[in-house]
Motif scaffolding. Structure first.
Motif, PDB file in Angstrom:
ATOM      1  N   VAL A   1      35.288  33.996  36.237  1.00 39.82           N
ATOM      2  CA  VAL A   1      36.345  34.965  35.946  1.00 39.82           C
ATOM      3  C   VAL A   1      37.364  35.010  37.083  1.00 39.82           C
ATOM      4  O   VAL A   1      37.074  34.601  38.212  1.00 39.82           O
ATOM      5  N   VAL A   2      38.519  35.517  36.744  1.00 39.72           N
ATOM      6  CA  VAL A   2      39.545  35.825  37.743  1.00 39.72           C
ATOM      7  C   VAL A   2      39.911  37.288  37.544  1.00 39.72           C
ATOM      8  O   VAL A   2      39.721  37.848  36.459  1.00 39.72           O
ATOM      9  N   ASP A   3      40.441  37.890  38.601  1.00 39.58           N
ATOM     10  CA  ASP A   3      40.832  39.294  38.493  1.00 39.58           C
ATOM     11  C   ASP A   3      42.295  39.471  38.854  1.00 39.58           C
ATOM     12  O   ASP A   3      42.924  38.594  39.454  1.00 39.58           O
ATOM     13  N   ARG A   4      42.810  40.605  38.415  1.00 40.98           N
ATOM     14  CA  ARG A   4      44.195  40.965  38.701  1.00 40.98           C
ATOM     15  C   ARG A   4      44.229  42.467  38.932  1.00 40.98           C
ATOM     16  O   ARG A   4      43.714  43.239  38.136  1.00 40.98           O
ATOM     17  N   ARG A   5      44.814  42.837  40.065  1.00 42.44           N
ATOM     18  CA  ARG A   5      44.932  44.266  40.368  1.00 42.44           C
ATOM     19  C   ARG A   5      46.163  44.811  39.655  1.00 42.44           C
ATOM     20  O   ARG A   5      47.227  44.221  39.679  1.00 42.44           O
ATOM     21  N   ASP A   6      45.978  45.952  38.985  1.00 42.92           N
ATOM     22  CA  ASP A   6      47.039  46.619  38.241  1.00 42.92           C
ATOM     23  C   ASP A   6      47.001  48.083  38.661  1.00 42.92           C
ATOM     24  O   ASP A   6      46.224  48.865  38.106  1.00 42.92           O
ATOM     25  N   ALA A   7      47.804  48.430  39.674  1.00 43.52           N
ATOM     26  CA  ALA A   7      47.773  49.760  40.292  1.00 43.52           C
ATOM     27  C   ALA A   7      46.355  50.015  40.800  1.00 43.52           C
ATOM     28  O   ALA A   7      45.857  49.233  41.599  1.00 43.52           O
ATOM     29  N   GLN A   8      45.675  51.054  40.307  1.00 47.18           N
ATOM     30  CA  GLN A   8      44.319  51.335  40.787  1.00 47.18           C
ATOM     31  C   GLN A   8      43.258  50.603  39.987  1.00 47.18           C
ATOM     32  O   GLN A   8      42.081  50.657  40.306  1.00 47.18           O
ATOM     33  N   TRP A   9      43.628  49.893  38.936  1.00 45.73           N
ATOM     34  CA  TRP A   9      42.684  49.183  38.073  1.00 45.73           C
ATOM     35  C   TRP A   9      42.533  47.727  38.487  1.00 45.73           C
ATOM     36  O   TRP A   9      43.465  47.133  39.001  1.00 45.73           O
ATOM     37  N   VAL A  10      41.367  47.192  38.216  1.00 45.93           N
ATOM     38  CA  VAL A  10      41.152  45.753  38.364  1.00 45.93           C
ATOM     39  C   VAL A  10      40.830  45.226  36.974  1.00 45.93           C
ATOM     40  O   VAL A  10      39.959  45.757  36.289  1.00 45.93           O
ATOM     41  N   ARG A  11      41.562  44.213  36.554  1.00 47.04           N
ATOM     42  CA  ARG A  11      41.375  43.635  35.228  1.00 47.04           C
ATOM     43  C   ARG A  11      40.814  42.220  35.384  1.00 47.04           C
ATOM     44  O   ARG A  11      41.238  41.471  36.252  1.00 47.04           O
ATOM     45  N   TYR A  12      39.868  41.896  34.522  1.00 42.73           N
ATOM     46  CA  TYR A  12      39.201  40.598  34.566  1.00 42.73           C
ATOM     47  C   TYR A  12      39.464  39.823  33.286  1.00 42.73           C
ATOM     48  O   TYR A  12      39.648  40.399  32.217  1.00 42.73           O
ATOM     49  N   ARG A  13      39.468  38.504  33.427  1.00 43.20           N
ATOM     50  CA  ARG A  13      39.553  37.601  32.271  1.00 43.20           C
ATOM     51  C   ARG A  13      38.833  36.321  32.647  1.00 43.20           C
ATOM     52  O   ARG A  13      38.523  36.081  33.819  1.00 43.20           O
ATOM     53  N   LEU A  14      38.564  35.499  31.622  1.00 45.17           N
ATOM     54  CA  LEU A  14      37.953  34.204  31.911  1.00 45.17           C
ATOM     55  C   LEU A  14      38.871  33.403  32.818  1.00 45.17           C
ATOM     56  O   LEU A  14      40.098  33.470  32.691  1.00 45.17           O
ATOM     57  N   SER A  15      38.286  32.630  33.676  1.00 42.97           N
ATOM     58  CA  SER A  15      39.073  31.780  34.568  1.00 42.97           C
ATOM     59  C   SER A  15      39.766  30.685  33.755  1.00 42.97           C
ATOM     60  O   SER A  15      39.110  29.983  32.973  1.00 42.97           O
ATOM     61  N   PRO A  16      41.078  30.536  33.933  1.00 47.91           N
ATOM     62  CA  PRO A  16      41.775  29.454  33.233  1.00 47.91           C
ATOM     63  C   PRO A  16      41.396  28.077  33.769  1.00 47.91           C
ATOM     64  O   PRO A  16      41.691  27.068  33.138  1.00 47.91           O
ATOM     65  N   ALA A  17      40.701  28.034  34.903  1.00 47.54           N
ATOM     66  CA  ALA A  17      40.309  26.764  35.513  1.00 47.54           C
ATOM     67  C   ALA A  17      38.965  26.249  35.010  1.00 47.54           C
ATOM     68  O   ALA A  17      38.487  25.220  35.481  1.00 47.54           O
ATOM     69  N   LEU A  18      38.333  26.950  34.052  1.00 43.93           N
ATOM     70  CA  LEU A  18      37.033  26.489  33.551  1.00 43.93           C
ATOM     71  C   LEU A  18      37.175  25.134  32.877  1.00 43.93           C
ATOM     72  O   LEU A  18      38.060  24.942  32.042  1.00 43.93           O
ATOM     73  N   ASP A  19      36.298  24.208  33.248  1.00 43.78           N
ATOM     74  CA  ASP A  19      36.330  22.900  32.601  1.00 43.78           C
ATOM     75  C   ASP A  19      35.630  22.990  31.244  1.00 43.78           C
ATOM     76  O   ASP A  19      34.969  23.982  30.920  1.00 43.78           O
ATOM     77  N   ALA A  20      35.794  21.968  30.435  1.00 48.71           N
ATOM     78  CA  ALA A  20      35.272  21.972  29.062  1.00 48.71           C
ATOM     79  C   ALA A  20      33.757  22.145  29.033  1.00 48.71           C
ATOM     80  O   ALA A  20      33.219  22.859  28.172  1.00 48.71           O
ATOM     81  N   GLU A  21      33.042  21.525  29.960  1.00 49.18           N
ATOM     82  CA  GLU A  21      31.587  21.616  29.979  1.00 49.18           C
ATOM     83  C   GLU A  21      31.126  23.035  30.293  1.00 49.18           C
ATOM     84  O   GLU A  21      30.208  23.559  29.659  1.00 49.18           O
ATOM     85  N   THR A  22      31.766  23.662  31.275  1.00 51.38           N
ATOM     86  CA  THR A  22      31.400  25.028  31.641  1.00 51.38           C
ATOM     87  C   THR A  22      31.742  25.989  30.516  1.00 51.38           C
ATOM     88  O   THR A  22      30.968  26.894  30.211  1.00 51.38           O
ATOM     89  N   LEU A  23      32.878  25.789  29.878  1.00 56.64           N
ATOM     90  CA  LEU A  23      33.265  26.630  28.754  1.00 56.64           C
ATOM     91  C   LEU A  23      32.274  26.486  27.598  1.00 56.64           C
ATOM     92  O   LEU A  23      31.877  27.483  26.974  1.00 56.64           O
ATOM     93  N   ALA A  24      31.834  25.263  27.338  1.00 55.38           N
ATOM     94  CA  ALA A  24      30.837  25.035  26.287  1.00 55.38           C
ATOM     95  C   ALA A  24      29.517  25.722  26.635  1.00 55.38           C
ATOM     96  O   ALA A  24      28.874  26.335  25.772  1.00 55.38           O
ATOM     97  N   LEU A  25      29.111  25.655  27.896  1.00 56.67           N
ATOM     98  CA  LEU A  25      27.893  26.318  28.361  1.00 56.67           C
ATOM     99  C   LEU A  25      28.012  27.833  28.189  1.00 56.67           C
ATOM    100  O   LEU A  25      27.081  28.492  27.708  1.00 56.67           O
ATOM    101  N   LEU A  26      29.155  28.372  28.556  1.00 55.26           N
ATOM    102  CA  LEU A  26      29.393  29.802  28.421  1.00 55.26           C
ATOM    103  C   LEU A  26      29.293  30.228  26.956  1.00 55.26           C
ATOM    104  O   LEU A  26      28.610  31.199  26.624  1.00 55.26           O
ATOM    105  N   HIS A  27      29.953  29.502  26.075  1.00 57.87           N
ATOM    106  CA  HIS A  27      29.923  29.856  24.657  1.00 57.87           C
ATOM    107  C   HIS A  27      28.513  29.728  24.075  1.00 57.87           C
ATOM    108  O   HIS A  27      28.105  30.537  23.237  1.00 57.87           O
ATOM    109  N   ALA A  28      27.748  28.747  24.544  1.00 60.04           N
ATOM    110  CA  ALA A  28      26.362  28.599  24.089  1.00 60.04           C
ATOM    111  C   ALA A  28      25.511  29.786  24.561  1.00 60.04           C
ATOM    112  O   ALA A  28      24.705  30.315  23.798  1.00 60.04           O
ATOM    113  N   ALA A  29      25.693  30.205  25.802  1.00 65.46           N
ATOM    114  CA  ALA A  29      24.937  31.346  26.335  1.00 65.46           C
ATOM    115  C   ALA A  29      25.286  32.623  25.580  1.00 65.46           C
ATOM    116  O   ALA A  29      24.402  33.418  25.241  1.00 65.46           O
TER     117      ALA A  29
END
Length: 94
Positions: A54-82
């Motif tokens: 994951v990557v994070d982004r600070r938005d005032a007092q909040w921290v927002r998370y999303r999947l890392s855009p740098a995930l390679d295809a194998e890691t993304l496939a592993l994540l979706h399988a899990a």
């Protein structure tokens, strides 16, 4: 910490299930989804960030998370399988 170790913990896997759906989510939404306190959720998110999931982004007092855009295809496939396995286990338990 490697990806499999990061995903092995139920709270972190639950957070990844939410994030795998797309978009950004603040810690407060992840806390509600996972049933975790703010400090516990922040520690879990730090582990996921250190694993490169994951990557994070600070938005005032909040921290927002999303999947890392740098995930390679194998890691993304592993994540979706899990995530799929976790959903299947949840359905069987219900």
């Amino acid at each position: 910490m490697d990806v499999l170790s990061a995903l092995a913990e139920p709270t972190r896997l639950s957070a990844m299930r939410m994030l795998a759906g797309g978009g950004e989510h603040c810690v407060c939404a992840l806390m509600r989804h996972c049933g975790a306190s703010q400090s516990r959720m922040s520690r879990h998110m730090a582990v996921l960030k250190a694993a490169g999931l994951v990557v994070d982004r600070r938005d005032a007092q909040w921290v927002r998370y999303r999947l890392s855009p740098a995930l390679d295809a194998e890691t993304l496939a592993l994540l979706h399988a899990a995530v799929a396995c976790a959903k299947a286990n949840e359905r069987r338990a219900a």
